[in-house]
Motif scaffolding. Structure first.
Motif, PDB file in Angstrom:
ATOM      1  N   LEU A 198       0.783  -1.000   0.072  1.00  0.00           N
ATOM      2  CA  LEU A 198      -0.058   0.032  -0.080  1.00  0.00           C
ATOM      3  C   LEU A 198       0.912   1.226   0.004  1.00  0.00           C
ATOM      4  N   GLY A 199       0.352   2.173  -0.752  1.00  0.00           N
ATOM      5  CA  GLY A 199       1.225   3.596  -0.560  1.00  0.00           C
ATOM      6  C   GLY A 199       2.475   3.457  -1.312  1.00  0.00           C
ATOM      7  N   SER A 200       3.428   4.377  -0.939  1.00  0.00           N
ATOM      8  CA  SER A 200       4.554   4.709  -1.408  1.00  0.00           C
ATOM      9  C   SER A 200       5.694   5.039  -0.528  1.00  0.00           C
ATOM     10  N   GLY A 201       6.872   4.999  -0.793  1.00  0.00           N
ATOM     11  CA  GLY A 201       7.985   5.414   0.219  1.00  0.00           C
ATOM     12  C   GLY A 201       8.155   4.591   1.490  1.00  0.00           C
ATOM     13  N   GLY A 202       8.231   5.106   2.619  1.00  0.00           N
ATOM     14  CA  GLY A 202       8.155   4.512   4.022  1.00  0.00           C
ATOM     15  C   GLY A 202       6.785   3.598   4.302  1.00  0.00           C
ATOM     16  N   VAL A 203       5.675   3.976   3.800  1.00  0.00           N
ATOM     17  CA  VAL A 203       4.627   3.175   3.994  1.00  0.00           C
ATOM     18  C   VAL A 203       4.783   2.115   3.090  1.00  0.00           C
ATOM     19  N   ARG A 204       5.075   2.104   1.835  1.00  0.00           N
ATOM     20  CA  ARG A 204       5.379   1.075   0.949  1.00  0.00           C
ATOM     21  C   ARG A 204       6.054  -0.032   1.460  1.00  0.00           C
ATOM     22  N   ARG A 205       7.357   0.495   1.995  1.00  0.00           N
ATOM     23  CA  ARG A 205       8.505  -0.502   2.496  1.00  0.00           C
ATOM     24  C   ARG A 205       7.836  -1.200   3.684  1.00  0.00           C
ATOM     25  N   LEU A 206       7.098  -0.490   4.483  1.00  0.00           N
ATOM     26  CA  LEU A 206       6.389  -1.211   5.891  1.00  0.00           C
ATOM     27  C   LEU A 206       5.223  -2.130   5.180  1.00  0.00           C
TER      28      LEU A 206
END
Length: 139
Positions: A106-114
């Protein structure tokens, strides 16, 4: 990304028939159903996997990108949940082998990694039951 591999006593053709019944994959996933385009899966065929509890639901929409019977399919997630899944059936020993590879987030950046890390952790537990079901000799 996670990879699931199962060996089966089924012939590659039998295993493909089960693995390619995309609308039936939710049979082992609690609170989940499939809403699919009419007809059989092929490139461009879409479906939505809906997880619901009462009036609350989450839709995971997908479209088939690759359809190569009796060997491989690939789907792409097209909704709020991003990613892809690929399944390959190959002859193996006296039966066949299925490999399911998936990446979701879901999402991008840090949210994507998590969320990608969470998918890598939870995905094998959830989709492992799906793969176990269609790779088993008795459905």
């Amino acid at each position: 990304m996670f990879i699931l591999t199962r060996d089966s006593e089924l012939t590659p053709a039998e295993l493909w028939l089960r693995a390619s019944a995309l609308a039936e994959h939710t049979a082992t996933v609690p609170l989940t159903t499939t809403i699919a385009d009419p007809g059989s899966p092929t490139v461009g065929w879409g479906f939505v996997v809906r997880t619901a509890l009462g009036p609350f639901h989450f839709d995971d929409s997908m479209v088939v990108e690759t359809w190569e019977p009796p060997r491989q399919w690939r789907i792409r997630k097209t909704g709020r949940l991003s990613g892809w899944a690929e399944l390959v059936v190959t002859p193996y020993a006296a039966g066949s082998r299925v490999t399911w590879t998936e990446e979701l987030w879901l999402g991008s950046g840090g949210v994507r990694r998590l969320t990608s890390a969470m998918g890598d952790l939870l995905g094998p537990r959830l989709f492992g039951r799906v793969v176990d079901r269609f790779a088993a000799v008795a459905p």
